[in-house]
Design a protein around this motif. Structure first.
Motif, PDB file in Angstrom:
ATOM      1  N   LEU A   8      -4.390   7.998  -1.310  1.00 30.77           N
ATOM      2  CA  LEU A   8      -3.981   9.119  -0.465  1.00 30.77           C
ATOM      3  C   LEU A   8      -3.709  10.356  -1.318  1.00 30.77           C
ATOM      4  CD1 LEU A   8      -1.612   7.180   1.917  1.00 30.77           C
ATOM      5  CD2 LEU A   8      -3.760   8.279   2.558  1.00 30.77           C
ATOM      6  N   PRO A   9      -4.353  11.466  -1.021  1.00 30.21           N
ATOM      7  CA  PRO A   9      -4.148  12.693  -1.802  1.00 30.21           C
ATOM      8  C   PRO A   9      -2.910  13.434  -1.338  1.00 30.21           C
ATOM      9  CG  PRO A   9      -5.730  13.120  -0.072  1.00 30.21           C
ATOM     10  CD  PRO A   9      -5.341  11.670   0.056  1.00 30.21           C
ATOM     11  N   PRO A  10      -2.424  14.402  -2.121  1.00 34.33           N
ATOM     12  CA  PRO A  10      -1.330  15.254  -1.634  1.00 34.33           C
ATOM     13  C   PRO A  10      -1.768  15.974  -0.364  1.00 34.33           C
ATOM     14  CG  PRO A  10      -1.677  15.564  -3.995  1.00 34.33           C
ATOM     15  CD  PRO A  10      -2.825  14.742  -3.497  1.00 34.33           C
ATOM     16  N   PRO A  11      -0.920  16.030   0.644  1.00 32.67           N
ATOM     17  CA  PRO A  11      -1.338  16.620   1.919  1.00 32.67           C
ATOM     18  C   PRO A  11      -1.336  18.140   1.897  1.00 32.67           C
ATOM     19  CG  PRO A  11       0.943  15.978   2.055  1.00 32.67           C
ATOM     20  CD  PRO A  11       0.465  15.515   0.702  1.00 32.67           C
ATOM     21  N   THR A  12      -2.155  18.719   2.744  1.00 27.28           N
ATOM     22  CA  THR A  12      -2.084  20.144   3.037  1.00 27.28           C
ATOM     23  C   THR A  12      -1.306  20.280   4.339  1.00 27.28           C
ATOM     24  OG1 THR A  12      -4.209  20.544   1.969  1.00 27.28           O
ATOM     25  CG2 THR A  12      -3.407  22.231   3.494  1.00 27.28           C
ATOM     26  N   CYS A  13      -0.090  20.814   4.260  1.00 27.50           N
ATOM     27  CA  CYS A  13       0.782  20.843   5.426  1.00 27.50           C
ATOM     28  C   CYS A  13       0.513  22.076   6.284  1.00 27.50           C
ATOM     29  CB  CYS A  13       2.244  20.821   4.984  1.00 27.50           C
ATOM     30  SG  CYS A  13       2.680  19.330   4.055  1.00 27.50           S
ATOM     31  N   GLY A  14       0.598  21.906   7.577  1.00 29.00           N
ATOM     32  CA  GLY A  14       0.336  22.981   8.517  1.00 29.00           C
ATOM     33  C   GLY A  14      -0.133  22.395   9.827  1.00 29.00           C
ATOM     34  N   GLY A  42      11.600  -5.607  -4.886  1.00 27.15           N
ATOM     35  CA  GLY A  42      11.028  -4.472  -5.593  1.00 27.15           C
ATOM     36  C   GLY A  42      11.757  -3.185  -5.260  1.00 27.15           C
ATOM     37  N   GLY A  43      11.011  -2.052  -5.319  1.00 32.71           N
ATOM     38  CA  GLY A  43      11.609  -0.749  -5.089  1.00 32.71           C
ATOM     39  C   GLY A  43      12.150  -0.569  -3.696  1.00 32.71           C
ATOM     40  N   GLY A  44      11.672  -1.364  -2.729  1.00 32.43           N
ATOM     41  CA  GLY A  44      12.140  -1.229  -1.363  1.00 32.43           C
ATOM     42  C   GLY A  44      13.586  -1.627  -1.175  1.00 32.43           C
ATOM     43  N   SER A  45      14.166  -2.364  -2.128  1.00 32.03           N
ATOM     44  CA  SER A  45      15.542  -2.821  -1.969  1.00 32.03           C
ATOM     45  C   SER A  45      16.557  -1.698  -2.140  1.00 32.03           C
ATOM     46  CB  SER A  45      15.846  -3.948  -2.967  1.00 32.03           C
ATOM     47  OG  SER A  45      15.763  -3.459  -4.298  1.00 32.03           O
ATOM     48  N   ASP A  63       0.838  -1.204   0.000  1.00 33.03           N
ATOM     49  CA  ASP A  63       0.000   0.000   0.000  1.00 33.03           C
ATOM     50  C   ASP A  63       0.874   1.256   0.000  1.00 33.03           C
ATOM     51  OD1 ASP A  63      -2.504  -1.282   0.023  1.00 33.03           O
ATOM     52  OD2 ASP A  63      -2.429  -1.532   2.204  1.00 33.03           O
ATOM     53  N   VAL A  64       1.942   1.241   0.800  1.00 33.88           N
ATOM     54  CA  VAL A  64       2.845   2.394   0.866  1.00 33.88           C
ATOM     55  C   VAL A  64       3.426   2.678  -0.510  1.00 33.88           C
ATOM     56  CG1 VAL A  64       5.003   3.276   1.825  1.00 33.88           C
ATOM     57  CG2 VAL A  64       3.397   2.032   3.291  1.00 33.88           C
ATOM     58  N   ALA A  65       3.894   1.613  -1.193  1.00 31.89           N
ATOM     59  CA  ALA A  65       4.489   1.781  -2.521  1.00 31.89           C
ATOM     60  C   ALA A  65       3.473   2.312  -3.528  1.00 31.89           C
ATOM     61  CB  ALA A  65       5.063   0.446  -3.003  1.00 31.89           C
ATOM     62  N   ARG A  66       2.210   1.983  -3.332  1.00 33.28           N
ATOM     63  CA  ARG A  66       1.163   2.415  -4.266  1.00 33.28           C
ATOM     64  C   ARG A  66       0.506   3.730  -3.866  1.00 33.28           C
ATOM     65  NH1 ARG A  66      -1.961  -3.411  -5.265  1.00 33.28           N
ATOM     66  NH2 ARG A  66      -0.352  -4.326  -6.608  1.00 33.28           N
ATOM     67  N   GLY A  67       0.938   4.322  -2.758  1.00 37.77           N
ATOM     68  CA  GLY A  67       0.369   5.587  -2.317  1.00 37.77           C
ATOM     69  C   GLY A  67      -1.082   5.469  -1.889  1.00 37.77           C
TER      70      GLY A  67
END
Length: 288
Positions: free
Chosen positions: A109-115, A247-250, A55-59
């Protein structure tokens, strides 16, 4: 996540009970309210947020809905609401949840609004809609899946305003059992006012620090300073074919850092060229 039971609950809004004509079938005896004023907990629904490495890799993350209502539940909509998000998240992969089962529904997961708002954990609930009715269910989130995601993405943004981090191709002599040199390049943005300290870098299933549990560069870079290249002596972490299936985690290395004194961890991935050089080194060093 076990079945939630409520006893002695005082209802603060009217409950609309659906009526039928004739004798109901035995399996139709489960509560079938048709209004969101009846909570999912009352009819035997519960929910939990989870996030696997895939899930993390797929956002994405998943909201798991447990159905103990006494009848199968076929959602027509699953919507996750959270005070830290501007808009609710719509669940995907809708399918029937049999009685006594629990299934996960994907949330992109959408791009976050930081604050400040992104760090304030408040209401977390999922609304489940089906032909039987609509219910609101509180969401169990023991590991704060969304909070960790927001913190990581907001840290990435803040670091990117100060420096650019990237891995250069791995250098090695090709000998069996040899070590290699990994290089993390830190390029300041040129904007004044920020200081980045790189304290630790963790290894991966593919490569790790030579003769140490992790790297400790202890490097400080100003956002308006000169570029820095951090050389790290590395060795193959494992010598079996399974390591190349990670995969990409390596080749995604976790960097422990402090930006203007604020501590955090950032995942810095190798690009395709650097990854190819890392894989080539491990194969040659392991004699594979």
């Amino acid at each position: 996540m076990g079945r939630t039971r409520l006893a002695g609950l005082l209802l603060l809004a009217p409950v609309l009970l659906g009526g039928g004509c004739g004798d109901p079938e035995p399996e139709a005896a489960a509560p079938t309210p048709t209004s969101a004023t009846t909570t999912g907990v009352e009819v035997g629904l519960a929910a939990e947020l989870r996030q696997s490495s895939l899930d993390v890799a797929r956002g994405q993350m998943q909201v798991w809905v447990e159905n103990n209502s006494g009848a199968a539940l076929l959602p027509t909509a699953v919507t996750y609401r959270d005070d830290r998000l501007r808009t609710p998240l719509a669940g995907a992969r809708l399918r029937e949840v049999p009685d006594g089962a629990r299934f996960g529904f994907v949330l992109a997961l959408p791009p976050p609004t930081c604050g400040p708002r992104s760090a304030e954990r408040g209401t977390q609930e999922v609304q489940v809609r089906s032909e039987r009715g609509e219910w609101s269910v509180p969401v169990d989130d023991e590991t704060d899946v969304l909070g960790r995601h927001l913190a990581a993405r907001c840290l990435e943004r803040a670091v990117a305003q100060a420096v650019d981090l990237r891995w250069l191709p791995v250098r090695h002599d090709g000998g069996r059992g040899s070590t290699a040199t990994m290089v993390l390049e830190v390029r300041p943005s040129g904007a004044p006012g920020h200081v980045l300290a790189i304290d630790t870098i963790s290894g991966t299933p593919l490569m790790g620090a030579a003769r140490a549990a992790y790297w400790s560069p202890a490097v400080r870079v100003r956002s308006d300073g000169d570029p820095v290249r951090i050389a790290l002596e590395a060795q193959a972490a494992r010598c079996d074919d399974h390591v190349f299936m990670e995969g990409g985690g390596s080749t995604a290395f976790r960097v422990g850092l402090r930006l203007d004194g604020r501590a955090g961890q950032l995942l810095v991935r190798m690009d395709d060229r650097a990854t190819a050089s890392a894989v080539a080194f491990v194969r040659e060093s392991c004699g594979l």
